[in-house]
Design a protein around this motif. Structure first.
Motif, PDB file in Angstrom:
ATOM      1  N   ARG A   1      47.476  49.642  38.319  1.00  0.00           N
ATOM      2  CA  ARG A   1      48.648  49.384  39.167  1.00  0.00           C
ATOM      3  C   ARG A   1      49.804  50.235  38.648  1.00  0.00           C
ATOM      4  O   ARG A   1      50.076  50.287  37.450  1.00  0.00           O
ATOM      5  CB  ARG A   1      48.996  47.898  39.110  1.00  0.00           C
ATOM      6  CG  ARG A   1      50.024  47.444  40.121  1.00  0.00           C
ATOM      7  CD  ARG A   1      50.207  45.945  40.013  1.00  0.00           C
ATOM      8  NE  ARG A   1      51.182  45.448  40.967  1.00  0.00           N
ATOM      9  CZ  ARG A   1      51.600  44.181  41.009  1.00  0.00           C
ATOM     10  NH1 ARG A   1      51.095  43.300  40.149  1.00  0.00           N
ATOM     11  NH2 ARG A   1      52.492  43.799  41.907  1.00  0.00           N
TER      12      ARG A   1
ATOM     13  N   VAL B   1      48.139  51.456  43.786  1.00  0.00           N
ATOM     14  CA  VAL B   1      47.041  51.592  42.838  1.00  0.00           C
ATOM     15  C   VAL B   1      46.776  53.077  42.627  1.00  0.00           C
ATOM     16  O   VAL B   1      46.549  53.815  43.588  1.00  0.00           O
ATOM     17  CB  VAL B   1      45.780  50.880  43.369  1.00  0.00           C
ATOM     18  CG1 VAL B   1      44.602  51.124  42.443  1.00  0.00           C
ATOM     19  CG2 VAL B   1      46.043  49.381  43.508  1.00  0.00           C
TER      20      VAL B   1
ATOM     21  N   VAL C   1      45.779  45.603  44.741  1.00  0.00           N
ATOM     22  CA  VAL C   1      45.650  45.654  43.281  1.00  0.00           C
ATOM     23  C   VAL C   1      44.361  46.399  42.930  1.00  0.00           C
ATOM     24  O   VAL C   1      43.452  46.533  43.768  1.00  0.00           O
ATOM     25  CB  VAL C   1      45.635  44.229  42.672  1.00  0.00           C
ATOM     26  CG1 VAL C   1      46.974  43.546  42.878  1.00  0.00           C
ATOM     27  CG2 VAL C   1      44.497  43.404  43.260  1.00  0.00           C
ATOM     28  N   PRO C   2      44.223  46.888  41.695  1.00  0.00           N
ATOM     29  CA  PRO C   2      43.018  47.639  41.312  1.00  0.00           C
ATOM     30  C   PRO C   2      41.716  46.885  41.548  1.00  0.00           C
ATOM     31  O   PRO C   2      40.693  47.486  41.893  1.00  0.00           O
ATOM     32  CB  PRO C   2      43.245  47.908  39.826  1.00  0.00           C
ATOM     33  CG  PRO C   2      44.723  47.934  39.669  1.00  0.00           C
ATOM     34  CD  PRO C   2      45.233  46.903  40.620  1.00  0.00           C
TER      35      PRO C   2
END
Length: 462
Positions: free
Chosen positions: A381, A400, A430-431
């Motif tokens: 992130r 990301v 998010v990752p």
């Protein structure tokens, strides 16, 4: 040359005031009679070492980057080869702490250090930084080593005598003399090194890298790093990394850090030239104009704003962003720097905390495993710490980011620093979202990403 310079005033005084000369300038030592650097050289050279480093490098495909044959030979694997490098180093403590250049020992798998008396030691790298071109080593089993004391390089002045000690061309330890011919040289060194340098006309040649630049008291004022040349030889323009920065490297290495941490400014800026200074009503050019500030920047928290001009850090003038970063680096993390700046035409001062780039929001770094669609892909992130690590601009936004594309990610066109926006139209927050989105989208996948100021789409099948 030194002897010829001194003979002329001596003869003149002998004619006009011979008795006074005899009374006040009686030589007190053999060194004064010989007018040489011999005592200084004998004192300093034991602390300057030769460094022999080697590393194993993978053979590169001869078709790498070729638009026609590159993909055909992308799996080419040649035989690894051993790459050797030769340079110099300086012992800084009795227990064997040594400073050298990154380009001498960086990524080395085997390092051998040889003292001028022939003693040899194995060494390990404690801390290395490619951008500053500095590395701190520790000699294995060393004790009671000869070493050079560090002098504060901010006290060095143009015109001082200086000696450069190293191992040019691998011929053995040699000494050359000259003067400090310039200070605050930024952006002039070769290779990856950037920042702030001491300029000297003492001859520095290949192999001198990492050697000592000392003053007439035998104190280290800089670490030789590069030359400015068109022929490959020394033309009297050499550069040394100031000892003040070396001191910060030593302190961080002794604190257990393996990579050098610089204070985070959280800002972008530009040098104030004549045209800009006129438009700002400054009169003379100088300083760094703040063009962008991150919300978490310690400069913003100290009251500075976009449009202000930073003039000095701890009383030392700054005229370029690299000079400003250097001044912050030698102040050191955990300290406060006294910043002199212009705000609305009035000169002001503020105390600014020297902090590391904040890891906020949490980067949530993940690496996809071998069961993933793109195994080896590392994502994080975006936050100030990640931006600093990847060398991304301050205005990188949110999202990301690709930290490492991995072998399969690189094959489809992903690059370090790409911001992933969507997979088959599904947004990425998010990752941890990426692995599931890729598996859901298979076998026909489209990744939308941002690269710099542009948008790209990568389509592939699995």
């Amino acid at each position: 040359m030194l002897r010829n310079i001194l003979i002329v005033p001596a003869l003149a005084l002998a004619v006009t005031a011979a008795p006074a000369l005899a009374e006040t300038q009686v030589p007190q030592s053999q060194a004064e009679i010989s007018l040489s650097f011999v005592p200084l050289v004998k004192q300093a050279t034991p602390a300057v070492v030769n460094i022999y480093a080697s590393r194993v490098v993978e053979a590169r495909s001869p078709f790498a980057g070729d638009p026609l044959f590159g993909n055909l030979f992308q799996d080419f694997r040649g035989r690894p080869r051993v790459q050797n490098s030769l340079g110099s180093g300086v012992i800084l403590s009795g227990d064997g702490i040594v400073v050298s250049n990154y380009h001498v020992v960086g990524q080395a798998t085997d390092i051998r250090v040889v003292l001028n008396n022939g003693a040899e030691y194995d060494a390990e790298v404690l801390l290395a930084d490619e951008e500053a071109d500095l590395a701190i080593l520790k000699l294995e089993g060393a004790k009671d080593m000869p070493f050079l004391p560090l002098r504060d390089s901010d006290t060095v002045e143009v015109g001082e005598l200086a000696l450069a000690i190293g191992n040019p061309f691998g011929v053995g330890q040699t000494v050359s003399s000259g003067i400090v011919s310039g200070l605050a040289r930024s952006g002039t060194a070769t290779g990856n090194a950037r920042g702030y340098f001491i300029q000297t006309d003492a001859p520095i040649n290949p192999g001198n890298s990492g050697g000592a630049l000392i003053d007439v008291k035998g104190q280290l004022i800089g670490v030789n790093t590069s030359i400015l040349t068109r022929s490959g030889g020394s033309n009297g323009i050499g550069f040394a990394i100031p000892s003040a920065l070396v001191q910060q490297f030593v302190e961080q290495a002794e604190a257990g850090k393996t990579s050098f941490e610089r204070p985070w400014a959280g800002m972008t800026g530009q040098s104030v030239d004549a045209d800009l200074s006129e438009s700002l009503g400054m009169g003379l050019p100088g300083g760094v104009l703040i063009s962008q500030l991150h919300a978490a920047s310690p400069f913003a928290r100290a009251g500075l704003d976009v449009g202000d001009v930073v003039l000095a850090v701890d009383g030392q003038g700054v005229n370029t962003p690299p000079e400003m970063l250097y001044r912050m680096s030698v102040t050191g993390l955990g300290h406060e720097a006294r910043i002199t700046y212009l705000h609305d035409g009035a000169q002001q001062e503020a105390k600014v905390a020297m902090i590391a780039a904040p890891d906020d929001p949490p980067q949530q770094r993940v690496t996809l495993d071998e069961r993933a669609v793109l195994p080896g892909l590392t994502l994080a992130r975006l936050n100030p710490a990640v931006q600093t690590e990847l060398g991304m601009p301050l205005a990188g936004g949110e999202g990301v980011v690709v930290v490492d594309p991995g072998p399969w990610g690189a094959r489809i066109g992903l690059q370090r620093g790409d911001l992933l926006r969507a997979v088959n139209g599904q947004g990425i927050e998010v990752p941890g979202d990426v692995d599931g989105l890729l598996k859901k989208a298979a076998p026909r996948i489209q990744i939308d990403a941002q690269r710099g100021n542009g948008r790209i789409s990568l389509r592939f099948r699995v």
